[in-house]
Design a protein around this motif. Structure first.
Motif, PDB file in Angstrom:
ATOM      1  N   ILE A   5       0.835  -1.210   0.000  1.00 53.65           N
ATOM      2  CA  ILE A   5       0.000   0.000   0.000  1.00 53.65           C
ATOM      3  C   ILE A   5       0.872   1.264   0.000  1.00 53.65           C
ATOM      4  N   ASP A   6       0.418   2.309  -0.685  1.00 51.98           N
ATOM      5  CA  ASP A   6       1.165   3.580  -0.643  1.00 51.98           C
ATOM      6  C   ASP A   6       0.365   4.596   0.182  1.00 51.98           C
ATOM      7  N   GLY A  62      -7.029   6.303   1.703  1.00 52.50           N
ATOM      8  CA  GLY A  62      -8.328   5.851   1.209  1.00 52.50           C
ATOM      9  C   GLY A  62      -8.947   4.811   2.130  1.00 52.50           C
ATOM     10  N   LEU A  63      -8.114   3.886   2.603  1.00 53.21           N
ATOM     11  CA  LEU A  63      -8.575   2.813   3.488  1.00 53.21           C
ATOM     12  C   LEU A  63      -9.142   3.405   4.780  1.00 53.21           C
ATOM     13  N   SER A 118      -1.468   7.190  -0.547  1.00 52.01           N
ATOM     14  CA  SER A 118      -2.848   7.528  -0.898  1.00 52.01           C
ATOM     15  C   SER A 118      -3.771   6.325  -0.670  1.00 52.01           C
ATOM     16  N   GLY A 119      -3.212   5.107  -0.853  1.00 53.44           N
ATOM     17  CA  GLY A 119      -3.999   3.916  -0.561  1.00 53.44           C
ATOM     18  C   GLY A 119      -4.377   3.845   0.907  1.00 53.44           C
TER      19      GLY A 119
END
Ligand code: PFF
Length: 462
Positions: free
Chosen positions: A134-135, A141-142, A137-138
């Motif tokens: 995951i980065d 978002g989560l 922004s991921g």
């Protein structure tokens, strides 16, 4: 009236049990979730320095006072304060201090349980491998998806409250002692692993300088607010000002040293907060994230680290499980004062008392979790309910409770009583404590309040 030898609610079986339970109360979301993001909001080092000064000069003497009063009263904070006030020939209205603590406990637990719910949710995400690769922004978002979903938040909040009521209903001394003995050291080790990982891959030097090289220019314009928040964080993190540590003190045996126990608990609590900072900020800087991104900070940074490290799903799951336990042992101490009072005064069974308190907190928690999504437009004093409860308790009610405890212990309780209870003799250590509790702690908290209200500036002092 001579103080009761034992509490009717049970006693800690050993000296270590008290240390574990009190650090179980102190170490929690306050250290790992609240400390890093609050330090980040105020620019790091200067905040951290003020925080440490608050812990040492205000927190430690007040913690000693709370344990001392608790052990002398041996009842719920409300009845302890009433009994001790009567013994000193003072007004029974001192029990209001206990009532204020109950209110603070309610408000804190209502939002604490929602954040603990986020932590529970993250256990399952970590285990399912949701962080892998995951980065930034991921991760954002989560987190956003969770916080925006009222139903999911309600489910996790409910599960957490059931866990808390379950232990409180059984009696603190039995279940808690065993749980904390293994889990606290495990959390500590895992936090160390995280720091080592952050040191090897993240931007550790930048994080270290950020936390430990104070730059007071960062506070320009909002120094009053930053100092208030650092002090509030110290009260919150050490569980002071609402009777949680007082009631744990009431289960402490006579032969334990209050000063020594306090230093151990406060020292551990501070160490855990600093380690959490050292685990999180290297990741923040290495990924170009903003240190002041607010309450979501650890939920947006740690997944990146877990997603990247070998066996990250395992470590991630373990970390959030341990954080749930740390939150759990703190939450228990938030519900205990009220439960004990219901048993003492209304003759409730422990189960009934814990359930009644738990349901009330659960309802209030719904208001908090809705303020994150469906009610995000509803504000009071410019804050949503969760933020408002957090601000009102940590920065106002707990320090106010602290002033009252300091005044009672330092000025109203007979000197002979504190000499006897602290068991330090009348040497330097005792006199230093007395100086801090009579003058420094109440004055400092009052000045911080006045400063934050702009009153000092009005008189050309701030
Ligand atoms: N000290 C706990 C933490 O840092 O997470 C929170 C807390 C527990 C605050 C008990 C106040 C309290 F009375």
């Amino acid at each position: 009236m001579t103080p009761a030898a034992n509490s009717i609610h049970g006693m800690w079986s050993t000296r270590l049990a008290f240390i574990l339970a009190a650090s179980g109360s102190a170490v929690g979301l306050g250290n790992i979730w609240r400390f890093p993001y609050t330090a980040g909001e105020y620019g790091g080092g200067a905040f951290v320095l003020i925080y440490i000064l608050c812990v040492a000069l205000i927190g430690v003497p007040i913690m000693m006072a709370e344990i001392m009063l608790g052990r002398r009263g041996r009842q719920s904070p409300i009845n302890t304060m009433r009994t001790l006030a009567e013994q000193e020939g003072l007004s029974g209205r001192w029990q209001l201090l206990g009532w204020m603590g109950i209110l603070s406990g309610f408000l804190i637990l209502s939002f604490y349980s929602v954040i603990a719910g986020w932590t529970l949710a993250y256990v399952f995400r970590a285990a399912a491998g949701a962080f892998s690769g995951i980065d930034a922004s991921g991760a954002e978002g989560l987190f956003g998806a969770l916080v925006g979903d009222a139903e999911r938040l309600l489910a996790w909040h409910t599960i957490f409250m059931v866990l808390v009521v379950g232990v409180v209903a059984r009696g603190v001394a039995s279940g808690l002692e065993k749980a904390v003995r293994y889990l606290m050291p495990a959390l500590f080790v895992l936090l160390l692993i995280m720091v080592l990982y952050a040191a090897s891959t993240g931007n550790f030097n930048a994080a270290f300088a950020y936390l430990f090289a104070p730059d007071f220019a960062e506070l320009k314009g909002h120094a009053g607010e930053a100092i208030l928040s650092a002090m509030g964080q110290a009260f919150f993190s050490l569980s002071l000002g609402m009777g949680a540590i007082m009631i744990y003190g009431s289960y402490l045996k006579r032969d334990a040293s209050i000063a020594q126990n306090t230093l151990i608990v406060a020292g551990m609590d501070t160490l855990v907060a600093l380690l959490a900072g050292l685990a999180i900020f290297p990741i923040v800087f290495a990924n170009g994230l903003a240190p002041d991104s607010g309450p979501g900070l650890i939920f947006q940074t740690l997944p990146i680290a877990f997603g990247d490290m070998p066996a990250g799903a395992l470590f991630g799951t373990l970390f959030f499980v341990l954080l749930v336990f740390a939150a759990w042992t703190s939450a228990i101490s938030l519900l205990e004062p009220l439960t004990a009072w219901l048993v003492e005064n209304l003759g409730f069974s422990r189960v009934r008392a814990a359930v009644l308190g738990g349901v009330t907190v659960w309802l209030l928690g719904i208001v908090c979790l809705l303020s994150l999504n469906l009610w995000s437009d509803v504000t009071l004093f410019g804050k949503g309910f969760l933020d408002l409860f957090d601000f009102l308790t940590a920065n106002v009610l707990l320090p106010l409770g602290g002033i009252l405890i300091a005044v009672f212990a330092g000025w109203l309780l007979a000197r002979a009583s504190s000499v006897d209870e602290l068991d330090l003799g009348e040497g330097l250590a005792y006199r230093f404590w007395r100086l801090l509790i009579r003058y420094l702690a109440p004055l400092a908290v009052t000045l911080v309040f006045l400063n934050a209200l702009g009153v000092l500036k009005f008189f050309g002092l701030g």
